[in-house]
Design a protein around this motif. Structure first.
Motif, PDB file in Angstrom:
ATOM      1  N   GLY A   1       0.824  -1.204   0.000  1.00 35.68           N
ATOM      2  CA  GLY A   1       0.000   0.000   0.000  1.00 35.68           C
ATOM      3  C   GLY A   1       0.856   1.252   0.000  1.00 35.68           C
ATOM      4  O   GLY A   1       1.845   1.337   0.701  1.00 35.68           O
ATOM      5  N   LYS A   2       0.498   2.206  -0.804  1.00 38.25           N
ATOM      6  CA  LYS A   2       1.210   3.478  -0.852  1.00 38.25           C
ATOM      7  C   LYS A   2       0.335   4.541  -0.195  1.00 38.25           C
ATOM      8  O   LYS A   2      -0.835   4.676  -0.510  1.00 38.25           O
ATOM      9  N   TRP A   3       0.920   5.315   0.703  1.00 37.66           N
ATOM     10  CA  TRP A   3       0.170   6.326   1.434  1.00 37.66           C
ATOM     11  C   TRP A   3      -0.150   7.538   0.574  1.00 37.66           C
ATOM     12  O   TRP A   3      -1.278   7.995   0.498  1.00 37.66           O
ATOM     13  N   PHE A   4       0.849   8.106  -0.076  1.00 40.70           N
ATOM     14  CA  PHE A   4       0.662   9.412  -0.700  1.00 40.70           C
ATOM     15  C   PHE A   4      -0.372   9.430  -1.831  1.00 40.70           C
ATOM     16  O   PHE A   4      -1.124  10.393  -1.933  1.00 40.70           O
ATOM     17  N   PRO A   5      -0.503   8.433  -2.664  1.00 41.54           N
ATOM     18  CA  PRO A   5      -1.576   8.534  -3.658  1.00 41.54           C
ATOM     19  C   PRO A   5      -2.976   8.319  -3.070  1.00 41.54           C
ATOM     20  O   PRO A   5      -3.951   8.856  -3.584  1.00 41.54           O
ATOM     21  N   SER A   6      -3.087   7.550  -1.988  1.00 38.30           N
ATOM     22  CA  SER A   6      -4.421   7.209  -1.488  1.00 38.30           C
ATOM     23  C   SER A   6      -4.726   7.727  -0.087  1.00 38.30           C
ATOM     24  O   SER A   6      -5.874   7.659   0.358  1.00 38.30           O
ATOM     25  N   GLY A   7      -3.749   8.243   0.616  1.00 36.20           N
ATOM     26  CA  GLY A   7      -3.934   8.672   1.998  1.00 36.20           C
ATOM     27  C   GLY A   7      -5.029   9.701   2.222  1.00 36.20           C
ATOM     28  O   GLY A   7      -5.880   9.521   3.093  1.00 36.20           O
ATOM     29  N   PRO A   8      -5.064  10.797   1.461  1.00 35.43           N
ATOM     30  CA  PRO A   8      -6.124  11.798   1.690  1.00 35.43           C
ATOM     31  C   PRO A   8      -7.535  11.224   1.523  1.00 35.43           C
ATOM     32  O   PRO A   8      -8.431  11.530   2.309  1.00 35.43           O
ATOM     33  N   ALA A   9      -7.730  10.386   0.514  1.00 34.29           N
ATOM     34  CA  ALA A   9      -9.058   9.786   0.316  1.00 34.29           C
ATOM     35  C   ALA A   9      -9.388   8.823   1.447  1.00 34.29           C
ATOM     36  O   ALA A   9     -10.526   8.775   1.928  1.00 34.29           O
ATOM     37  N   LEU A  10      -8.400   8.084   1.900  1.00 31.31           N
ATOM     38  CA  LEU A  10      -8.602   7.147   3.004  1.00 31.31           C
ATOM     39  C   LEU A  10      -8.953   7.905   4.283  1.00 31.31           C
ATOM     40  O   LEU A  10      -9.884   7.544   4.999  1.00 31.31           O
ATOM     41  N   ALA A  11      -8.243   8.982   4.550  1.00 30.50           N
ATOM     42  CA  ALA A  11      -8.519   9.795   5.737  1.00 30.50           C
ATOM     43  C   ALA A  11      -9.914  10.414   5.666  1.00 30.50           C
ATOM     44  O   ALA A  11     -10.624  10.473   6.670  1.00 30.50           O
TER      45      ALA A  11
END
Length: 154
Positions: free
Chosen positions: A54-64
């Motif tokens: 899992g990569k944080w930076f491409p998906s982190g904002p949407a996940l948060a």
């Protein structure tokens, strides 16, 4: 089993000590470093963020945005040749199952889990890499450097 939660208050209270962030003069190929500090209070999200694929930076904002009650995100940025400490206010009195630090470096993303750092630790950023090391037990801590400015993303 309760997965690390206490019987009467949800996830445990955090105790991290002084977390220092040091950037070498040529850190991140002479570019500012973006770091996200992520506090997670849901066991399924904790496992998801620990997965190496899992990569944080491409998906982190949407996940948060999808889990606002289970995740708090703080964005911090620092230039090369700097030394700061993560603001204790990010952690003091907070409850979380896990605390992750994600760094967006020129050659890729890095992650470390720091919720076990009871006595603090150091995150060192070099030209193309980083190290995240907890403070040795019994070793006296130094006077903390100035606090980083971190903004809430959730």
């Amino acid at each position: 089993m309760l997965g690390g939660c206490s019987l009467f208050g949800g996830p445990p209270k955090l105790k991290l000590g002084d977390v220092r962030v040091l950037a070498a003069p040529d850190a991140n190929r002479n570019s500012p470093v973006v770091m996200d500090v992520v506090l997670v209070s849901d066991a399924a999200l904790e496992q998801r963020l620990m997965a190496p694929e899992g990569k944080w930076f491409p998906s982190g904002p949407a996940l948060a945005a999808s889990y606002p009650d289970a995740m708090r995100v703080y964005r911090c940025e620092l230039p090369p040749s700097s030394e700061f400490s993560l603001p204790p206010a990010l952690f003091d009195g907070q409850r979380a199952l896990a605390v992750f630090v994600f760094a967006g470096l020129a050659d890729g993303e890095r992650r470390a889990r720091i919720d076990g750092w009871r006595d603090g630790g150091v995150i060192s950023l070099a030209r193309e890499d980083w190290r995240a090391i907890p403070q040795e037990k019994g070793k006296p801590s130094q006077r903390p450097p100035p606090e980083m400015h971190c903004s809430s993303q959730s």
